[in-house]
Scaffold this motif. Structure first.
Motif, PDB file in Angstrom:
ATOM      1  N   THR A 179       3.413   4.263  -8.867  1.00 41.09           N
ATOM      2  CA  THR A 179       2.693   3.089  -9.358  1.00 41.09           C
ATOM      3  C   THR A 179       3.659   2.006  -9.809  1.00 41.09           C
ATOM      4  N   ASN A 180       3.406   0.777  -9.354  1.00 41.19           N
ATOM      5  CA  ASN A 180       4.138  -0.401  -9.827  1.00 41.19           C
ATOM      6  C   ASN A 180       3.150  -1.324 -10.521  1.00 41.19           C
ATOM      7  N   LEU A 181       3.423  -1.659 -11.774  1.00 45.68           N
ATOM      8  CA  LEU A 181       2.503  -2.462 -12.581  1.00 45.68           C
ATOM      9  C   LEU A 181       3.169  -3.760 -13.020  1.00 45.68           C
ATOM     10  N   LEU A 182       2.463  -4.859 -12.802  1.00 42.13           N
ATOM     11  CA  LEU A 182       2.911  -6.173 -13.242  1.00 42.13           C
ATOM     12  C   LEU A 182       1.931  -6.690 -14.282  1.00 42.13           C
ATOM     13  N   THR A 183       2.426  -6.946 -15.501  1.00 40.22           N
ATOM     14  CA  THR A 183       1.599  -7.502 -16.578  1.00 40.22           C
ATOM     15  C   THR A 183       1.964  -8.971 -16.757  1.00 40.22           C
ATOM     16  N   ARG A 184       0.984  -9.840 -16.593  1.00 41.81           N
ATOM     17  CA  ARG A 184       1.209 -11.284 -16.712  1.00 41.81           C
ATOM     18  C   ARG A 184       0.812 -11.746 -18.115  1.00 41.81           C
ATOM     19  N   LEU A 185       1.762 -12.261 -18.858  1.00 44.82           N
ATOM     20  CA  LEU A 185       1.523 -12.854 -20.173  1.00 44.82           C
ATOM     21  C   LEU A 185       1.680 -14.366 -20.072  1.00 44.82           C
ATOM     22  N   PRO A 186       1.182 -15.113 -21.035  1.00 45.96           N
ATOM     23  CA  PRO A 186       1.310 -16.574 -20.964  1.00 45.96           C
ATOM     24  C   PRO A 186       2.751 -17.061 -20.854  1.00 45.96           C
ATOM     25  N   THR A 187       3.691 -16.287 -21.406  1.00 50.31           N
ATOM     26  CA  THR A 187       5.077 -16.753 -21.426  1.00 50.31           C
ATOM     27  C   THR A 187       6.039 -15.925 -20.577  1.00 50.31           C
ATOM     28  N   GLU A 188       5.597 -14.763 -20.093  1.00 49.45           N
ATOM     29  CA  GLU A 188       6.498 -13.906 -19.322  1.00 49.45           C
ATOM     30  C   GLU A 188       5.709 -12.913 -18.479  1.00 49.45           C
ATOM     31  N   GLU A 189       6.433 -12.213 -17.595  1.00 51.37           N
ATOM     32  CA  GLU A 189       5.867 -11.137 -16.797  1.00 51.37           C
ATOM     33  C   GLU A 189       6.653  -9.863 -17.044  1.00 51.37           C
ATOM     34  N   ILE A 190       5.935  -8.747 -17.197  1.00 53.95           N
ATOM     35  CA  ILE A 190       6.569  -7.464 -17.476  1.00 53.95           C
ATOM     36  C   ILE A 190       6.267  -6.514 -16.324  1.00 53.95           C
ATOM     37  N   LYS A 191       7.324  -5.911 -15.763  1.00 49.94           N
ATOM     38  CA  LYS A 191       7.174  -4.980 -14.654  1.00 49.94           C
ATOM     39  C   LYS A 191       7.504  -3.560 -15.121  1.00 49.94           C
ATOM     40  N   THR A 192       6.649  -2.619 -14.769  1.00 46.31           N
ATOM     41  CA  THR A 192       6.890  -1.204 -15.085  1.00 46.31           C
ATOM     42  C   THR A 192       6.609  -0.368 -13.841  1.00 46.31           C
ATOM     43  N   ARG A 193       7.210   0.811 -13.810  1.00 42.64           N
ATOM     44  CA  ARG A 193       7.038   1.722 -12.668  1.00 42.64           C
ATOM     45  C   ARG A 193       6.926   3.142 -13.184  1.00 42.64           C
ATOM     46  N   GLN A 194       6.069   3.929 -12.564  1.00 48.74           N
ATOM     47  CA  GLN A 194       5.956   5.324 -12.939  1.00 48.74           C
ATOM     48  C   GLN A 194       5.542   6.161 -11.732  1.00 48.74           C
ATOM     49  N   SER A 195       5.897   7.438 -11.782  1.00 54.47           N
ATOM     50  CA  SER A 195       5.535   8.382 -10.724  1.00 54.47           C
ATOM     51  C   SER A 195       4.920   9.613 -11.367  1.00 54.47           C
ATOM     52  N   SER A 196       4.004  10.245 -10.670  1.00 53.16           N
ATOM     53  CA  SER A 196       3.345  11.424 -11.221  1.00 53.16           C
ATOM     54  C   SER A 196       2.760  12.273 -10.104  1.00 53.16           C
ATOM     55  N   PHE A 197       2.526  13.553 -10.434  1.00 54.96           N
ATOM     56  CA  PHE A 197       1.872  14.448  -9.498  1.00 54.96           C
ATOM     57  C   PHE A 197       0.358  14.273  -9.600  1.00 54.96           C
ATOM     58  N   VAL A 198      -0.313  14.471  -8.473  1.00 53.33           N
ATOM     59  CA  VAL A 198      -1.757  14.323  -8.383  1.00 53.33           C
ATOM     60  C   VAL A 198      -2.360  15.641  -7.933  1.00 53.33           C
ATOM     61  N   THR A 199      -3.450  16.039  -8.544  1.00 54.23           N
ATOM     62  CA  THR A 199      -4.164  17.246  -8.134  1.00 54.23           C
ATOM     63  C   THR A 199      -5.654  16.957  -8.059  1.00 54.23           C
ATOM     64  N   GLY A 200      -6.347  17.722  -7.233  1.00 56.16           N
ATOM     65  CA  GLY A 200      -7.784  17.536  -7.124  1.00 56.16           C
ATOM     66  C   GLY A 200      -8.343  18.206  -5.889  1.00 56.16           C
ATOM     67  N   PHE A 201      -9.516  17.774  -5.473  1.00 53.29           N
ATOM     68  CA  PHE A 201     -10.174  18.393  -4.330  1.00 53.29           C
ATOM     69  C   PHE A 201     -11.258  17.467  -3.768  1.00 53.29           C
ATOM     70  N   ASN A 202     -11.630  17.739  -2.509  1.00 59.35           N
ATOM     71  CA  ASN A 202     -12.788  17.116  -1.866  1.00 59.35           C
ATOM     72  C   ASN A 202     -13.731  18.220  -1.416  1.00 59.35           C
ATOM     73  N   SER A 203     -15.026  17.943  -1.409  1.00 59.67           N
ATOM     74  CA  SER A 203     -15.997  18.896  -0.881  1.00 59.67           C
ATOM     75  C   SER A 203     -17.174  18.124  -0.292  1.00 59.67           C
ATOM     76  N   ASP A 204     -17.777  18.691   0.756  1.00 63.14           N
ATOM     77  CA  ASP A 204     -18.882  18.033   1.449  1.00 63.14           C
ATOM     78  C   ASP A 204     -19.919  19.056   1.885  1.00 63.14           C
ATOM     79  N   VAL A 205     -21.178  18.624   1.897  1.00 63.53           N
ATOM     80  CA  VAL A 205     -22.285  19.383   2.477  1.00 63.53           C
ATOM     81  C   VAL A 205     -23.064  18.427   3.354  1.00 63.53           C
ATOM     82  N   GLN A 206     -23.320  18.815   4.612  1.00 67.53           N
ATOM     83  CA  GLN A 206     -23.967  17.903   5.557  1.00 67.53           C
ATOM     84  C   GLN A 206     -25.014  18.642   6.368  1.00 67.53           C
ATOM     85  N   LEU A 207     -26.184  18.014   6.502  1.00 60.85           N
ATOM     86  CA  LEU A 207     -27.275  18.526   7.327  1.00 60.85           C
ATOM     87  C   LEU A 207     -27.504  17.547   8.465  1.00 60.85           C
ATOM     88  N   ASP A 208     -27.462  18.031   9.724  1.00 58.07           N
ATOM     89  CA  ASP A 208     -27.544  17.158  10.890  1.00 58.07           C
ATOM     90  C   ASP A 208     -28.678  17.550  11.815  1.00 58.07           C
TER      91      ASP A 208
END
Length: 343
Positions: free
Chosen positions: A242-271
């Protein structure tokens, strides 16, 4: 006691459908034209105290698609005049549209999608305004714009299974079958709050690159010759930058971070997959989250629960189109290594 899956398996393997040794049937003579309706675009949550739940005012989204053999092209759009999308005074106005392209020859499958959405509201407004009551306008972010680019690549490990019968309706599944499906998903998110700076407020722009690897299982049960029930589950793990840019009236602040992601997808379909007409109902749930920074307990959650209804018709494919696809298929087959025969 027999489980539901066992009962379905026994039923699906009885009768003329399962007597054939052929497991799937390509519909090379037909073009599939499809109209889809689904409930809402993606929304985003940040867990915490109090956290935030940003959602677009798009209760109903439509798409139209053109599918033939192993290729599909569709366009997604929002009709604001629909009653479920017209409560702009409460949730603000949302604009969204997108394109999707699917290419799935043989046992390979890939799809590319692009979606742009502008206009969100804060679902948990009552966490920020104590006097807020149901029926009052939500806090609205009319200048918040998101763009999502997504590429997915996977491979069906069981050659008897037809993913195109479920996703594109360009084939028919003739016998109950299932398969493991290794999958890689790459997503580029862009969030940009374009609210003009007035000297007292701030705005932010964030870009994220997410890579998720998963290996799930999908199974299609034949309830009759033309009625399918498909179920899948795909747990995944990946990486988010992630790259984040924060805009303030007088300046801009840039930050960066990385992280692991976990999760899942699931589907049920009738055709219902008839010879000329087809229709289906699909329910999906997707949940992926990651920590907001290395030294915080707060989590960013990308949560989506959707349903999708589609109807379609098949028409005869023009000879010129068939010939061009024959040439492409011939070239693709020439790239596949031939199996060695043993005497």
């Amino acid at each position: 006691m027999l489980s539901l899956f066992q009962v379905m398996g026994i039923y699906a393997q009885s009768g003329d459908v399962s007597d054939s040794l052929v497991s799937k049937q390509p519909l090379k003579e037909k073009i599939s034209l499809k109209l889809e309706t689904l409930n809402s675009a993606e929304w985003f949550k940040v867990n915490g105290s109090p956290g935030s739940d940003l959602r677009p005012n798009s209760s109903i989204i439509n798409s139209i698609g053109f599918n033939y053999r192993f290729a599909s092209l569709s366009y997604q759009f929002l009709i604001n005049q629909l009653p479920s999308n017209s409560d702009n005074d409460i949730k603000g106005e949302t604009k969204t549209n997108g394109l999707s392209f699917v290419f799935s020859p043989g046992q390979w499958t890939s799809d590319f999608s692009w979606v742009k959405t502008k206009g969100y509201y804060l679902k948990n407004t009552d966490d920020y305004i104590s006097s807020w009551e149901k029926g009052d306008p939500y806090l609205q972010f009319s200048d918040l714009k998101t763009k999502i680019l997504r590429l997915r690549i996977g491979r069906i490990l069981n050659s008897d299974y037809s993913l195109n019968a479920v996703t594109l309706q360009t084939e028919k599944q003739l016998r109950s079958a299932g398969s493991f499906l290794p999958n890689l998903r790459l997503t580029h998110y862009s969030f940009d709050d374009e609210t003009p700076l007035t000297g007292t407020n701030s705005s932010q722009k964030s870009t994220q690159l997410e890579a998720i690897a998963s290996i799930g299982y999908i199974h299609t049960f034949l309830l009759s010759r033309q009625i399918y029930l498909s179920i899948d589950a795909r747990p995944g793990i990946g990486y988010l930058n992630t790259n984040l840019l924060t805009r303030l009236p007088t300046e801009e602040i840039k930050t960066r971070q990385s992280s692991f992601v976990t999760g899942f997808n699931s589907d049920v379909q009738l055709d219902y997959n008839g010879n000329k007409y087809f229709a289906g109902l699909r329910g999906s749930y997707s949940h992926f989250d990651h920590r907001q920074g290395e030294n915080t307990a707060a989590k960013i959650t990308n949560d989506r629960s959707t349903w999708k209804f589609y109807i379609g018709i098949r028409i005869k494919a023009p000879e010129k189109l068939k010939n061009e696809f024959d040439k492409v298929e011939s070239k693709l087959l020439s790239l596949v290594p031939k199996k060695k025969q043993h005497n």
